[in-house]
Scaffold this active site. Structure first.
Site, PDB file in Angstrom:
ATOM      1  N   THR A 124       1.124  -1.090  -0.091  1.00  0.00           N
ATOM      2  CA  THR A 124       0.067  -0.004   0.060  1.00  0.00           C
ATOM      3  C   THR A 124       0.785   1.052   0.050  1.00  0.00           C
ATOM      4  OG1 THR A 124      -1.735   1.339   1.394  1.00  0.00           O
ATOM      5  CG2 THR A 124      -0.061  -0.165   2.602  1.00  0.00           C
ATOM      6  N   TYR A 164      -2.355   0.531  10.589  1.00  0.00           N
ATOM      7  CA  TYR A 164      -2.418  -0.219   9.364  1.00  0.00           C
ATOM      8  C   TYR A 164      -1.291   0.056   8.512  1.00  0.00           C
ATOM      9  CZ  TYR A 164      -4.017  -0.806   4.622  1.00  0.00           C
ATOM     10  OH  TYR A 164      -3.999  -1.132   3.048  1.00  0.00           O
TER      11      TYR A 164
END
Length: 342
Positions: A124, A164
């Site tokens: 990501t 995250y």
């Protein structure tokens, strides 16, 4: 070739599996089946003859037994993940177990059971944190980088923000280091905003799909911040092309990290995205504003030139074309979507 796709009943996994089957590859799906919409996607995949293992990636022995049974596997596409920053803040332990430990489990299972397989890891852009050191200018309906016309390079310093970011970043680095230490043929794709069919978007993740669903259901959208945040959006079919090309050029891509998104030619603000969807749907979408959410970058645009140079990939689907395909799928599957978000 033979592919194992973790998270294969999810949004990207379903699109990848269907494409691979069309191309004549063999596909095995590993999925926890916990995410909304996965049961419906799994039923579709099963109808195409795809074998599905309802196994969690935190279950190392379960993953290892699957990999041992499929020792002729050529590629492992690792998509299984906890995908929302907000969820990671509410439940950081589960986020760590799925993203960090789960990715470590995949690396170890490949090392022990499938040493000849190539590992494609869906990382990501959140590994770069808030990018607060980059100067951002404010325009009428969007933010923009002051001096990065091509976007953020994969050489940008890592700076994990939010649980995250930490969990995905840890997995990203394990994948990279298993190439250096153990010779696993691995690639990290630091992905930006991917959208398209089979995406059961929710407010916390899959914002374009969520906006389309709200528009179809005449529900108001909540914009966190001012709506001028910019993302380079990537249609899922283009992303699957990226995976295929990276495997085709594995002699070059192995061991590398690539920023994969729409790039500067496909970046839009949230309010611009709403405008395109309103044009696609032929109706206005109501909206309200709320405070900024933690870790929300004002701008993220991926520099995709390295992918073009190394394996000839760049995004080709226009925003209007991609959103029209996504909205059409949402409209055709609205009853199922309503059940999944109830």
């Amino acid at each position: 070739m033979k592919w194992i796709i973790t998270g294969g009943a999810g949004f990207i996994g379903t699109n990848a599996a269907l494409r691979l089957i069309e191309l004549g590859h063999e596909v095995i799906v590993v999925d926890s089946m916990r995410r909304k919409g996965s049961q419906t996607n799994a039923a579709l995949l099963a109808s195409k003859g795809i074998r599905i293992h309802p196994t969690q990636i935190v279950d190392f022995e379960g993953i290892k037994s699957i990999f041992l049974a499929e020792q002729d596997t050529d590629v492992v596409l690792h998509l299984a993940a906890q995908v929302a920053v907000t969820t990671s803040i509410r439940d950081p332990r589960s986020d760590f177990e799925i993203n960090a430990l789960g990715t470590f489990n995949i690396c170890e299972a490949i090392r022990l059971c499938l040493p000849g397989a190539m590992l494609l890891n869906a990382s990501t852009n959140k590994v770069y944190g808030g990018l607060d050191h980059l100067k951002v200018i404010e325009k009428e309906d969007r933010y923009a980088y002051e001096s990065l016309p091509f976007g953020v390079s994969s050489r940008e310093s890592l700076d994990f923000h939010s649980p995250y970011g930490c969990s995905k970043g840890a997995g990203d680095q394990y994948v990279r280091d298993y190439n250096r230490i153990y010779g696993i043929d691995s690639v990290n794709f630091r992905q930006s905003c991917v959208y398209g069919p089979y995406q059961y978007g929710i407010e916390d993740q899959g914002w374009l799909a969520w906006f389309a669903i709200c528009g179809l259901l005449d529900r108001p959208i909540t914009l966190y911040g001012d709506g001028k945040q910019v993302r380079d959006i990537l249609f899922v079919e283009d992303l699957v092309d990226c995976y295929l090309k990276a495997v085709e050029h594995r002699a070059v891509t192995g061991g590398k990290c690539y920023n994969i998104g729409g790039g500067p030619d496909h970046c839009i603000s949230l309010v611009q995205g709403i405008g395109i969807l309103e044009d696609v749907l032929g109706k206005k979408i109501a909206r309200t504003l709320a405070d900024w959410r933690p870790g929300d970058q004002r701008v993220f645009v991926a520099d995709v030139r390295e992918a073009w140079a190394d394996f000839g990939w760049k995004p080709v689907t226009s925003e209007h074309e991609g959103m029209a395909k996504m909205a059409r799928w949402c409209a055709d599957n609205l009853a199922t979507i309503q059940t999944s978000i109830a």
